[in-house]
Design a protein around this motif. Sequence first.
Motif, PDB file in Angstrom:
ATOM      1  N   ARG A 164     -52.996  72.599 145.362  1.00 15.86           N
ATOM      2  CA  ARG A 164     -52.125  71.497 144.950  1.00 15.86           C
ATOM      3  C   ARG A 164     -51.790  71.597 143.472  1.00 15.86           C
ATOM      4  O   ARG A 164     -50.655  71.354 143.063  1.00 15.86           O
ATOM      5  CB  ARG A 164     -52.825  70.158 145.246  1.00 15.86           C
ATOM      6  CG  ARG A 164     -52.028  68.952 144.833  1.00 15.86           C
ATOM      7  CD  ARG A 164     -50.692  68.909 145.538  1.00 15.86           C
ATOM      8  NE  ARG A 164     -49.904  67.769 145.133  1.00 15.86           N
ATOM      9  CZ  ARG A 164     -48.616  67.614 145.403  1.00 15.86           C
ATOM     10  NH1 ARG A 164     -47.965  68.563 146.094  1.00 15.86           N
ATOM     11  NH2 ARG A 164     -47.976  66.541 145.000  1.00 15.86           N
ATOM     12  N   ALA A 224     -51.713  74.432 141.727  1.00 14.59           N
ATOM     13  CA  ALA A 224     -50.757  75.533 141.560  1.00 14.59           C
ATOM     14  C   ALA A 224     -49.358  75.092 141.971  1.00 14.59           C
ATOM     15  O   ALA A 224     -48.354  75.429 141.322  1.00 14.59           O
ATOM     16  CB  ALA A 224     -51.209  76.730 142.394  1.00 14.59           C
ATOM     17  N   GLN A 225     -49.285  74.367 143.048  1.00 15.70           N
ATOM     18  CA  GLN A 225     -47.973  73.879 143.506  1.00 15.70           C
ATOM     19  C   GLN A 225     -47.346  72.963 142.468  1.00 15.70           C
ATOM     20  O   GLN A 225     -46.150  73.041 142.185  1.00 15.70           O
ATOM     21  CB  GLN A 225     -48.136  73.147 144.840  1.00 15.70           C
ATOM     22  CG  GLN A 225     -46.821  72.649 145.427  1.00 15.70           C
ATOM     23  CD  GLN A 225     -47.035  71.917 146.740  1.00 15.70           C
ATOM     24  OE1 GLN A 225     -48.173  71.794 147.197  1.00 15.70           O
ATOM     25  NE2 GLN A 225     -45.952  71.462 147.333  1.00 15.70           N
ATOM     26  N   GLU A 267     -38.747  72.827 134.690  1.00 14.43           N
ATOM     27  CA  GLU A 267     -38.455  73.106 133.278  1.00 14.43           C
ATOM     28  C   GLU A 267     -37.267  74.044 133.150  1.00 14.43           C
ATOM     29  O   GLU A 267     -36.377  73.843 132.303  1.00 14.43           O
ATOM     30  CB  GLU A 267     -39.694  73.713 132.617  1.00 14.43           C
ATOM     31  CG  GLU A 267     -39.522  73.951 131.118  1.00 14.43           C
ATOM     32  CD  GLU A 267     -40.780  74.520 130.490  1.00 14.43           C
ATOM     33  OE1 GLU A 267     -40.763  74.755 129.269  1.00 14.43           O
ATOM     34  OE2 GLU A 267     -41.764  74.720 131.235  1.00 14.43           O
ATOM     35  N   LYS A 283     -47.976  73.033 139.241  1.00 17.06           N
ATOM     36  CA  LYS A 283     -47.556  73.841 138.091  1.00 17.06           C
ATOM     37  C   LYS A 283     -46.253  74.570 138.382  1.00 17.06           C
ATOM     38  O   LYS A 283     -45.362  74.650 137.530  1.00 17.06           O
ATOM     39  CB  LYS A 283     -48.652  74.840 137.734  1.00 17.06           C
ATOM     40  CG  LYS A 283     -49.879  74.200 137.106  1.00 17.06           C
ATOM     41  CD  LYS A 283     -50.903  75.256 136.741  1.00 17.06           C
ATOM     42  CE  LYS A 283     -52.121  74.624 136.061  1.00 17.06           C
ATOM     43  NZ  LYS A 283     -53.137  75.649 135.692  1.00 17.06           N
ATOM     44  N   ARG A 284     -46.169  75.130 139.604  1.00 18.85           N
ATOM     45  CA  ARG A 284     -44.929  75.829 139.964  1.00 18.85           C
ATOM     46  C   ARG A 284     -43.748  74.878 139.938  1.00 18.85           C
ATOM     47  O   ARG A 284     -42.680  75.199 139.395  1.00 18.85           O
ATOM     48  CB  ARG A 284     -45.083  76.424 141.363  1.00 18.85           C
ATOM     49  CG  ARG A 284     -43.864  77.247 141.816  1.00 18.85           C
ATOM     50  CD  ARG A 284     -43.958  77.516 143.295  1.00 18.85           C
ATOM     51  NE  ARG A 284     -43.933  76.247 144.035  1.00 18.85           N
ATOM     52  CZ  ARG A 284     -44.223  76.148 145.334  1.00 18.85           C
ATOM     53  NH1 ARG A 284     -44.607  77.206 146.029  1.00 18.85           N
ATOM     54  NH2 ARG A 284     -44.166  74.965 145.919  1.00 18.85           N
ATOM     55  N   ASP A 285     -43.924  73.752 140.512  1.00 18.30           N
ATOM     56  CA  ASP A 285     -42.834  72.776 140.503  1.00 18.30           C
ATOM     57  C   ASP A 285     -42.474  72.379 139.076  1.00 18.30           C
ATOM     58  O   ASP A 285     -41.295  72.172 138.748  1.00 18.30           O
ATOM     59  CB  ASP A 285     -43.239  71.536 141.305  1.00 18.30           C
ATOM     60  CG  ASP A 285     -43.399  71.850 142.791  1.00 18.30           C
ATOM     61  OD1 ASP A 285     -42.854  72.883 143.239  1.00 18.30           O
ATOM     62  OD2 ASP A 285     -44.068  71.047 143.503  1.00 18.30           O
ATOM     63  N   ASP A 342     -42.766  74.403 136.377  1.00 19.23           N
ATOM     64  CA  ASP A 342     -42.013  75.501 135.753  1.00 19.23           C
ATOM     65  C   ASP A 342     -40.570  75.512 136.246  1.00 19.23           C
ATOM     66  O   ASP A 342     -39.625  75.688 135.457  1.00 19.23           O
ATOM     67  CB  ASP A 342     -42.691  76.840 136.074  1.00 19.23           C
ATOM     68  CG  ASP A 342     -44.057  76.955 135.405  1.00 19.23           C
ATOM     69  OD1 ASP A 342     -44.275  76.223 134.402  1.00 19.23           O
ATOM     70  OD2 ASP A 342     -44.896  77.726 135.892  1.00 19.23           O
ATOM     71  N   VAL A 343     -40.408  75.345 137.560  1.00 23.14           N
ATOM     72  CA  VAL A 343     -39.048  75.328 138.113  1.00 23.14           C
ATOM     73  C   VAL A 343     -38.258  74.171 137.522  1.00 23.14           C
ATOM     74  O   VAL A 343     -37.084  74.313 137.151  1.00 23.14           O
ATOM     75  CB  VAL A 343     -39.100  75.231 139.651  1.00 23.14           C
ATOM     76  CG1 VAL A 343     -37.698  75.013 140.219  1.00 23.14           C
ATOM     77  CG2 VAL A 343     -39.715  76.489 140.239  1.00 23.14           C
ATOM     78  N   LYS A 360     -57.102  73.210 143.985  1.00 18.81           N
ATOM     79  CA  LYS A 360     -56.368  74.279 143.308  1.00 18.81           C
ATOM     80  C   LYS A 360     -54.997  74.547 143.924  1.00 18.81           C
ATOM     81  O   LYS A 360     -54.017  74.722 143.189  1.00 18.81           O
ATOM     82  CB  LYS A 360     -57.217  75.550 143.304  1.00 18.81           C
ATOM     83  CG  LYS A 360     -58.354  75.496 142.299  1.00 18.81           C
ATOM     84  CD  LYS A 360     -59.154  76.791 142.316  1.00 18.81           C
ATOM     85  CE  LYS A 360     -60.286  76.722 141.275  1.00 18.81           C
ATOM     86  NZ  LYS A 360     -61.100  77.966 141.252  1.00 18.81           N
TER      87      LYS A 360
END
Length: 523
Positions: free
Chosen positions: A206, A208-209, A218, A211-213, A215-216, A204
């Motif tokens: 990894r 989340a990381q 995007e 997904k965050r990367d 979004d950034v 998880k």
Amino acid sequence: MDLLSNGITLILIVAVAVLVLFLIVFITKYKTVGPDEALIVSGSYLGRKNVFTDEGGKKVKIVRGGGTFVMPVFQQSSPLSLLSSKLEVRTPEIYTEQGVPVTADGTAIIKIGGSISEIATAAEQFLGKTTQERENEAIEVVEGHLRAILGSMTVEEIYKNRDKFSQEVQGVATQDLSKMGLVIVSFTLKEVRDNNGYLDALGKPRIAQVKRDADVAEAEATKETRMKRAEAEKEATRAELERKTEIAEAEKQNQLKVAEYRSEQETAKAVADQAYDLESARAKQEVIEQQMQVQIIEREKQIELEEREIKRRERQYDAEVKKKADADRYAIEQAAAAQKSQEYAEAEANQYRIETLAKAEAEQVRVQGIAKADSERAQGTAAAEVIKLQGLAEAEAKRKIAEAYDLYGQAAMLDMIVSMLPEYAKQVAAPMGNIDSITVVDTGSSESNGGANKVSGYATNLMATAQESLKATTGLDIRELLENFSGKGNVKNSIEDLTSAVKSQKPVEVVEVDTTDKEEVVE
């Protein structure tokens, strides 16, 4: 006769039957195996090749990829497959080092080892069993070691380093499988699972990381897209203005080009008119040049014909001269050959004459040499005889003199010395006889040995000093000898001879010069 034929026939039949029986037995008892099998032969008379002996002394013969004859009654054989087997290994929930229950699935490839000892061990373990039974036993061994390795590692180690996990399982299981004659070709960990969500929880952060990367990334992409769009619109507006400016510039350039083309057209027309005149003149010039070239070629051909004619005449002349020269040379060669033959004959005649004369002269010289040698030999013999007689005479004379010396002693010696004195006086006075004239300068002295008297006294003084020199060198005192033997006739005769020798010398002309009255006296 019939019985003999029947006996031979019976023997042949029996021999053929025995041979056929032997062939049947050989064919049925000769066992072969392929490269994926091993033939296990047990019993007696196994030989020494490919024979394995265990610790208890039991022997077994192993044949791979070949064949061997299995002796009836004494031996028996069984094939053993060497093909590899695939094992699917699954474990129940096993607690790891951290106490997390997990299950693991893996795949192992096993086979019987290739050495004789491994094949013998596998034959002892699995001969008579099916392949499935062999695989089940191997699965139990591998599963046991897999569970042991899972319990000694953490979930993170198993999850992150599967290669290390597989190598440890393979290394530990190999030791036990080798005791069964088996080897692990490979082991692969297929899957690790847990029912409590531990592995999901590990993923998880990894996730989340990631997904965050995402979004950034995007948002950055949207920002960059807008910036690119504005930049593109700006560039489009500027491009439109530049396009209109270029259109106006193009129209201007077009008009200038039209005017320039017209000017160039008129200039070209004028140039064309002038070029026509120039081309006409150039054409006339080329015609003249071509005519001159034709004349040059004609002249060159004429010169070439003349040169060929000259060469033809030269060859004709050379041929005629050469023929004449060859004829002259042949005549000269024939004359030289004839002269050579004549000279050769004359040389042989001269050689024969010279050899004959040389032989005659050599014979004459040889005869003369023999005669001369005989003459010289006779002369040498006579001369040697004369020399011999002279030597004997001289030796006899010397012997007589020596005997006289021994007999008379000092008297004989004195006689020799006195006999020598006249000759000695003669030799002493000889230099005086060679003087033609002497000039004497007299200072007026009244002494008796001055002036000319002194010159005449040279000889007597020299004789007197000679006695002293002889006494000093030899020890002989002539004066004493003369005094001791003054009464003997030989001494008297010697003195008289000495006096006569002195008086017989050539008188010397002496010129005396007196320094007082400057008169020259000649005696």
